[in-house]
Design a protein around this motif. Sequence first.
Motif, PDB file in Angstrom:
ATOM      1  N   GLY A   1       0.627  -1.141  -0.014  1.00 11.83           N
ATOM      2  CA  GLY A   1       0.073   0.094  -0.087  1.00 11.83           C
ATOM      3  C   GLY A   1       0.642   1.045  -0.050  1.00 11.83           C
ATOM      4  N   LEU A   2       2.107   1.110  -0.670  1.00  9.95           N
ATOM      5  CA  LEU A   2       2.775   2.280  -0.602  1.00  9.95           C
ATOM      6  C   LEU A   2       2.660   3.087  -1.820  1.00  9.95           C
ATOM      7  N   ASP A   3       2.842   4.411  -1.690  1.00 10.05           N
ATOM      8  CA  ASP A   3       2.936   5.372  -2.886  1.00 10.05           C
ATOM      9  C   ASP A   3       4.118   5.293  -3.733  1.00 10.05           C
ATOM     10  N   ILE A   4       3.943   5.242  -4.957  1.00 11.73           N
ATOM     11  CA  ILE A   4       5.036   4.811  -5.798  1.00 11.73           C
ATOM     12  C   ILE A   4       5.030   5.643  -7.124  1.00 11.73           C
ATOM     13  N   ALA A   5       6.028   6.105  -7.689  1.00 11.00           N
ATOM     14  CA  ALA A   5       6.180   6.897  -9.040  1.00 11.00           C
ATOM     15  C   ALA A   5       7.082   5.887  -9.938  1.00 11.00           C
ATOM     16  N   THR A   6       6.835   5.756 -11.166  1.00  2.14           N
ATOM     17  CA  THR A   6       7.706   4.861 -11.717  1.00  2.14           C
ATOM     18  C   THR A   6       8.646   5.725 -12.873  1.00  2.14           C
ATOM     19  N   ALA A   7       9.932   5.409 -13.189  1.00  5.94           N
ATOM     20  CA  ALA A   7      10.663   5.907 -14.039  1.00  5.94           C
ATOM     21  C   ALA A   7      10.798   4.853 -15.223  1.00  5.94           C
ATOM     22  N   PRO A   8       9.959   5.184 -16.290  1.00  8.75           N
ATOM     23  CA  PRO A   8      10.120   4.056 -17.670  1.00  8.75           C
ATOM     24  C   PRO A   8      11.617   4.277 -18.079  1.00  8.75           C
ATOM     25  N   THR A   9      12.298   3.158 -18.092  1.00  7.49           N
ATOM     26  CA  THR A   9      13.594   2.801 -18.488  1.00  7.49           C
ATOM     27  C   THR A   9      13.674   1.941 -19.424  1.00  7.49           C
ATOM     28  N   ARG A  10      14.541   2.159 -20.638  1.00  8.23           N
ATOM     29  CA  ARG A  10      14.740   1.123 -21.618  1.00  8.23           C
ATOM     30  C   ARG A  10      16.174   0.548 -21.363  1.00  8.23           C
ATOM     31  N   PHE A  11      16.261  -0.744 -22.001  1.00 10.50           N
ATOM     32  CA  PHE A  11      17.487  -1.505 -22.032  1.00 10.50           C
ATOM     33  C   PHE A  11      18.796  -0.574 -21.905  1.00 10.50           C
ATOM     34  N   LEU A  12      18.916   0.272 -22.949  1.00 11.33           N
ATOM     35  CA  LEU A  12      20.462   1.002 -22.942  1.00 11.33           C
ATOM     36  C   LEU A  12      20.435   1.955 -21.931  1.00 11.33           C
ATOM     37  N   GLU A  13      19.381   2.331 -21.099  1.00 12.53           N
ATOM     38  CA  GLU A  13      19.379   3.223 -20.115  1.00 12.53           C
ATOM     39  C   GLU A  13      19.589   2.848 -18.816  1.00 12.53           C
ATOM     40  N   VAL A  14      19.676   1.473 -18.753  1.00 16.44           N
ATOM     41  CA  VAL A  14      19.673   0.954 -17.277  1.00 16.44           C
ATOM     42  C   VAL A  14      21.143   1.197 -16.935  1.00 16.44           C
ATOM     43  N   PRO A  15      22.149   1.248 -17.435  1.00 18.07           N
ATOM     44  CA  PRO A  15      23.624   1.406 -16.917  1.00 18.07           C
ATOM     45  C   PRO A  15      23.632   2.954 -16.074  1.00 18.07           C
ATOM     46  N   ALA A  16      22.716   3.529 -16.430  1.00 20.45           N
ATOM     47  CA  ALA A  16      22.850   5.208 -15.826  1.00 20.45           C
ATOM     48  C   ALA A  16      21.862   5.219 -14.719  1.00 20.45           C
ATOM     49  N   VAL A  17      21.171   4.216 -14.332  1.00 19.97           N
ATOM     50  CA  VAL A  17      20.187   4.349 -13.276  1.00 19.97           C
ATOM     51  C   VAL A  17      21.005   4.580 -11.737  1.00 19.97           C
ATOM     52  N   GLU A  18      20.881   5.576 -11.017  1.00 17.32           N
ATOM     53  CA  GLU A  18      21.189   5.568  -9.991  1.00 17.32           C
ATOM     54  C   GLU A  18      22.608   5.646  -9.855  1.00 17.32           C
ATOM     55  N   GLY A  19      23.385   6.155 -10.712  1.00 17.91           N
ATOM     56  CA  GLY A  19      24.942   6.123 -11.056  1.00 17.91           C
ATOM     57  C   GLY A  19      25.521   4.723 -11.262  1.00 17.91           C
ATOM     58  N   GLY A  20      24.524   3.921 -11.859  1.00 11.71           N
ATOM     59  CA  GLY A  20      25.242   2.657 -12.369  1.00 11.71           C
ATOM     60  C   GLY A  20      25.191   1.472 -11.427  1.00 11.71           C
ATOM     61  N   VAL A  21      23.933   1.502 -10.459  1.00 13.11           N
ATOM     62  CA  VAL A  21      23.972   0.492  -9.482  1.00 13.11           C
ATOM     63  C   VAL A  21      23.860  -0.727  -9.664  1.00 13.11           C
ATOM     64  N   SER A  22      23.279  -0.939 -10.662  1.00 11.79           N
ATOM     65  CA  SER A  22      22.961  -2.400 -11.188  1.00 11.79           C
ATOM     66  C   SER A  22      22.743  -2.659 -12.935  1.00 11.79           C
ATOM     67  N   LYS A  23      23.056  -3.794 -13.280  1.00  7.75           N
ATOM     68  CA  LYS A  23      22.945  -3.911 -14.798  1.00  7.75           C
ATOM     69  C   LYS A  23      21.760  -4.189 -15.184  1.00  7.75           C
ATOM     70  N   THR A  24      20.733  -4.817 -14.298  1.00  9.05           N
ATOM     71  CA  THR A  24      19.365  -5.131 -14.406  1.00  9.05           C
ATOM     72  C   THR A  24      18.287  -4.032 -13.816  1.00  9.05           C
ATOM     73  N   LEU A  25      16.862  -4.311 -14.165  1.00 11.26           N
ATOM     74  CA  LEU A  25      16.189  -3.647 -13.114  1.00 11.26           C
ATOM     75  C   LEU A  25      15.291  -4.718 -12.610  1.00 11.26           C
ATOM     76  N   PRO A  26      14.587  -4.603 -11.601  1.00 11.50           N
ATOM     77  CA  PRO A  26      14.329  -3.404 -10.968  1.00 11.50           C
ATOM     78  C   PRO A  26      15.092  -2.748 -10.045  1.00 11.50           C
ATOM     79  N   VAL A  27      15.105  -1.517  -9.824  1.00 13.18           N
ATOM     80  CA  VAL A  27      15.905  -0.831  -8.827  1.00 13.18           C
ATOM     81  C   VAL A  27      14.774   0.235  -8.143  1.00 13.18           C
ATOM     82  N   ILE A  28      14.765   0.498  -6.887  1.00 13.84           N
ATOM     83  CA  ILE A  28      13.821   1.360  -6.125  1.00 13.84           C
ATOM     84  C   ILE A  28      14.684   2.400  -5.607  1.00 13.84           C
ATOM     85  N   ARG A  29      14.352   3.595  -5.466  1.00 13.64           N
ATOM     86  CA  ARG A  29      14.925   4.441  -4.469  1.00 13.64           C
ATOM     87  C   ARG A  29      13.760   4.882  -3.445  1.00 13.64           C
ATOM     88  N   ASP A  30      13.816   4.689  -2.001  1.00 12.69           N
ATOM     89  CA  ASP A  30      13.282   5.108  -1.124  1.00 12.69           C
ATOM     90  C   ASP A  30      13.782   5.977  -0.156  1.00 12.69           C
TER      91      ASP A  30
END
Length: 230
Positions: free
Chosen positions: A32-61
């Motif tokens: 029951g948490l409030d969420i927002a989504t950041a649509p991300t394509r394959f080639l954009e994943v390496p830039a997510v949160e400074g490159g924290v993961s090679k795959t999704l999902p990633v969340i920021r809380d």
Amino acid sequence: MTILLYDLVGRDENRPFSPHCWKAAMALAHKGLDIATAPTRFLEVPAVEGGVSKTLPVIRDGDKVVIDSFAIALYLEEAYPDRPTLFGGDGGKAMARFIERWSQSTIHPYVTTAAIVDLHAMQDETNGAYFRQSREQRLGKKLEEVKAARETGLGTFRASLEPLRSMLSYQPFIGGASPLFADYIVFGALQWARIATSYQLLDDGDVVAQWFDRCLDLHGGLGRKVAAAA
């Protein structure tokens, strides 16, 4: 506070398809948490949160960044203990680990076979080129050759779901009377197929298909907000 979910999409950012991101989305909704989504394509994943993961999902809380769908569920369970449980205790965590391994070894390979060409078609030109090259390297054959096996493999796939089918004859959800994270693991795999391809993996009368319909209705019909592939 709103939790940000980085969600894998193709050309159409309104059609998130990743089975692992769907697990996370359903877990967040379950809490029951409030969420927002950041649509991300394959080639954009390496830039997510400074490159924290090679795959999704990633969340920021807030200041916390968590990667991997199972780790996200564990984090949510610990961080929000006053909200509905995702596991129902340590036994539920152990069960979910088994279900995850079973789903990825039983359901995911056939969904790959059935939907891989359609998944490629969902991407834009540059991401499509990446998808084709990476998947063909991983699988050792052309995407079209992978798809060619889906008709002959359908019966075996349906038969492989018999343990799940039998269990669902006793209870409405994998978690028992109500869903747990284990349900979202299998749901994510079948939702991946539903969104990517119009090819019918299950007969409508199958108890697994009926369970999947119940899952689509959960959390205000979250799963139905993305239409099935036409």
